[in-house]
Design a protein around this motif. Structure first.
Motif, mmCIF file in Angstrom:
data_model
loop_
_atom_site.group_PDB
_atom_site.id
_atom_site.type_symbol
_atom_site.label_atom_id
_atom_site.label_comp_id
_atom_site.label_asym_id
_atom_site.label_seq_id
_atom_site.Cartn_x
_atom_site.Cartn_y
_atom_site.Cartn_z
ATOM 1 N N LYS A 267 -0.237 8.142 -5.759
ATOM 2 C CA LYS A 267 -1.355 9.071 -5.619
ATOM 3 C C LYS A 267 -0.913 10.440 -5.120
ATOM 4 O O LYS A 267 -1.736 11.321 -4.919
ATOM 5 N N GLU B 280 -11.363 -4.273 0.368
ATOM 6 C CA GLU B 280 -11.156 -4.105 -1.066
ATOM 7 C C GLU B 280 -10.231 -2.933 -1.383
ATOM 8 O O GLU B 280 -9.673 -2.843 -2.477
ATOM 9 N N THR B 281 -10.057 -2.005 -0.424
ATOM 10 C CA THR B 281 -9.175 -0.854 -0.654
ATOM 11 C C THR B 281 -7.715 -1.190 -0.397
ATOM 12 O O THR B 281 -6.824 -0.422 -0.779
ATOM 13 N N TRP B 282 -7.463 -2.322 0.225
ATOM 14 C CA TRP B 282 -6.088 -2.694 0.560
ATOM 15 C C TRP B 282 -5.355 -3.132 -0.701
ATOM 16 O O TRP B 282 -5.896 -3.833 -1.545
ATOM 17 N N GLY B 283 -4.120 -2.684 -0.814
ATOM 18 C CA GLY B 283 -3.331 -2.933 -2.007
ATOM 19 C C GLY B 283 -3.455 -1.815 -3.028
ATOM 20 O O GLY B 283 -2.753 -1.822 -4.034
ATOM 21 N N ASN B 284 -4.319 -0.855 -2.746
ATOM 22 C CA ASN B 284 -4.530 0.277 -3.649
ATOM 23 C C ASN B 284 -4.188 1.617 -3.003
ATOM 24 O O ASN B 284 -4.592 2.660 -3.507
ATOM 25 N N GLY B 285 -3.456 1.573 -1.891
ATOM 26 C CA GLY B 285 -3.067 2.816 -1.237
ATOM 27 C C GLY B 285 -3.763 3.045 0.080
ATOM 28 O O GLY B 285 -4.133 4.174 0.402
ATOM 29 N N GLU B 286 -3.938 1.986 0.888
ATOM 30 C CA GLU B 286 -4.576 2.091 2.203
ATOM 31 C C GLU B 286 -3.498 2.371 3.259
ATOM 32 O O GLU B 286 -2.628 1.537 3.507
ATOM 33 N N ASP C 124 0.815 -1.225 0.000
ATOM 34 C CA ASP C 124 0.000 0.000 0.000
ATOM 35 C C ASP C 124 0.839 1.261 0.000
ATOM 36 O O ASP C 124 0.340 2.325 -0.380
ATOM 37 N N PRO D 119 1.452 2.403 -3.841
ATOM 38 C CA PRO D 119 0.254 3.031 -4.422
ATOM 39 C C PRO D 119 -0.047 4.402 -3.820
ATOM 40 O O PRO D 119 -0.532 5.293 -4.518
#
Length: 508
Positions: A101, A290-296, A94, A97
């Motif tokens: 961002k 579901e947000t983990w791995g996308n910049g949590e 995370d 990502p």
């Protein structure tokens, strides 16, 4: 005995001893931030030069380097997806990502605060639990330690997300790499192909740099044009302003600290396993997995708090029993012996000022991380994103080559690293997860050694692996880790089919 702990505090606060911790933390951050270097390597180089120093000054440098390096590894992990240390692999999930961002600075601030909290918890565990837990660690025989390794592998394969089959293949590749070299019991060559350089096995640094450093560098060089990143968008505001945003991580910090301390006490497990387990448990407990791995940001907190909670707690079996829990702990034991200090139960009785002073130095090193890491590292290294991609890629390649070559001083390691880099690039393109490879290498030889030792003790009887209650508990947890996600996935698929069927019926 705890009175000796208080009596050691004034000595640690002397100018020389406290300055040693500060210097060690800064040096550790720099070392950890360089891909290919590690705390083990830095302390190994340092130990011979500490011979003429006072024991507490030397140990203060080691404690500072250890704390600083464990956080420093998060810097390239967040900004470049290159873990500076093996324990920082989970931080990339995370952290990178977030950097993409424009929140790289905030990710590093989360990492440094979490690292400090984990280090503080670990230092308190070392202070309070070392004497009584020396008896508990004796209960973990070869069979129990083998099942702990299997549990760690199962956790990363089935709880990381994505395809379990690909995760299993990646883990098996890591386990295969772990058995390369001389057989630990009989000394016969295994998969060395006549290369003497491979008799000692594959270094974790070579595999880590190849898998995690080279593919991102290739990606950097494939897209040389880069728009400038506004430094104000990196989230590099003063750390005290970002602390309120981290308040929601308190459960993750507590859970990760406990996991890291527990893993640290178990000889051989290490910060990598602690970070993976903490990340998986935090993700499973999250309301928005579901947000983990996308910049949590909570994912960064979970990984960093656990891999730093492993530091001082890994010294509990080392100081009390003379059994190093990690490679760094083993090097530190060498530092103790150089100064005439014999690790073991008598160390607390014969040299209480040194051993308890060492514990205070770990605590102060963890606290100093927030001040030195938050102001020095975060605000400086976050601006690496503004460097042109070709220049950044060239610098990283040079650091990789120097770091790998410095391990044994031979070009064979460099060629091996490039080979693993090519494998990592292909795996990355085919969406094979890389963390199971690293954990397979770490735990593969660890599991093999303890399995064979347990079978030798049981004279070939496999039931020895299930004769202890502790082993049965760990086996049950491993089965739960494997079966749980499969049942959940089946339930989700069934629910999706039902919803799809209901929608089709309504349209008709």
């Amino acid at each position: 005995m705890y009175s000796d702990l208080l009596n050691a505090l004034p000595e640690v606060l002397s100018l020389a001893n406290f300055a040693a911790v500060i210097i060690g933390v800064i040096a550790g951050i720099v070392v950890g931030a360089m891909p290919g270097l590690s705390a083990t390597m830095a302390i190994s180089v340092l130990v011979p030069f500490t011979f003429g120093l006072e024991p507490l000054v030397a140990l203060g440098l080691m404690a500072g380097i250890y704390n600083g390096a464990m956080y420093g590894g998060a810097i390239p992990a967040v900004l470049l997806r290159i873990p500076g240390t093996p324990a920082a692999v989970a931080t990339t999930f995370d952290g990178y990502p977030m950097a993409q961002k424009g929140e790289g600075g905030f990710a590093l601030q989360v990492a440094v605060v979490s690292s400090s909290i984990g280090g503080i918890a670990s230092a308190f565990a070392l202070m309070l639990l070392a004497p009584p837990l020396s008896q508990v660690t004796l209960l973990f025989g070869p069979s129990e330690v083998f099942w702990v390794a299997i549990f760690g592998l199962a956790s990363i394969i089935f709880l990381l997300g994505g395809s379990p089959v690909k995760g299993l293949i990646s883990a098996c590749f890591g386990v295969f790499v772990s058995v390369i070299g001389a057989d630990p019991i009989f000394g016969t060559d295994r998969y060395t192909f006549g290369q003497l350089e491979m008799l000692d096995g594959i270094s974790i640094v070579i595999l880590l740099v190849g898998l995690y450093a080279l593919p991102p560098v290739i990606d950097l060089l494939e897209t040389p044009l880069k728009t400038e990143t506004d430094a104000n968008k990196l989230g590099t505001e003063p750390i005290w302003r970002t602390l309120p945003r981290m308040g929601r991580f308190w459960k993750t910090w507590i859970r990760g600290s406990l996991i890291g301390i527990w893993i640290g006490i178990l000889p051989g497990a290490g910060g990598s396993m602690a970070a993976f387990m903490s990340y998986n448990e935090a993700r499973r407990a999250s309301k928005t997995p579901e947000t983990w791995g996308n910049g949590e940001p909570e994912g960064v907190a979970a990984a960093e708090v656990a891999n730093n909670a492993d530091t001082a707690s890994a010294l509990i079996p080392a100081l009390t029993l003379g059994i190093p829990g990690t490679a760094v702990a083993a090097v530190m034991l060498g530092g103790l012996m150089i100064h005439g200090l014999q690790p073991g139960p008598m160390l607390f009785r014969e040299n209480p000022d040194v051993v308890f002073g060492f514990m205070w130095q770990f605590l102060f090193g963890a606290i100093l991380l927030v001040f030195l890491g938050g102001s020095l590292a975060t605000n400086s290294f976050a601006r690496l994103l503004n460097l042109p991609r070709p220049l950044l890629g060239s610098v990283i390649i040079v650091l990789m080559l120097i770091g790998v070559y410095s391990i044994h001083g031979r070009m064979f390691d460099v060629y091996l690293m490039l080979g693993f880099g090519a494998i990592g690039y292909v795996m990355d393109k085919l969406k094979f997860p890389l963390p199971p490879v690293v954990l397979g290498l770490i735990l593969g030889a660890f599991a093999e050694e303890n399995l064979r030792l347990a079978l030798r003790i049981g004279r070939g009887d496999w039931t020895i692996l299930f004769q202890n209650v502790t082993s049965l508990v760990i086996v049950a947890l491993t089965i739960a880790v494997i079966v749980g996600p499969l049942i959940k996935r089946r339930y989700v698929n069934k629910r999706l089919k039902a919803e799809l069927g209901s929608k089709t019926g309504m349209e008709e």
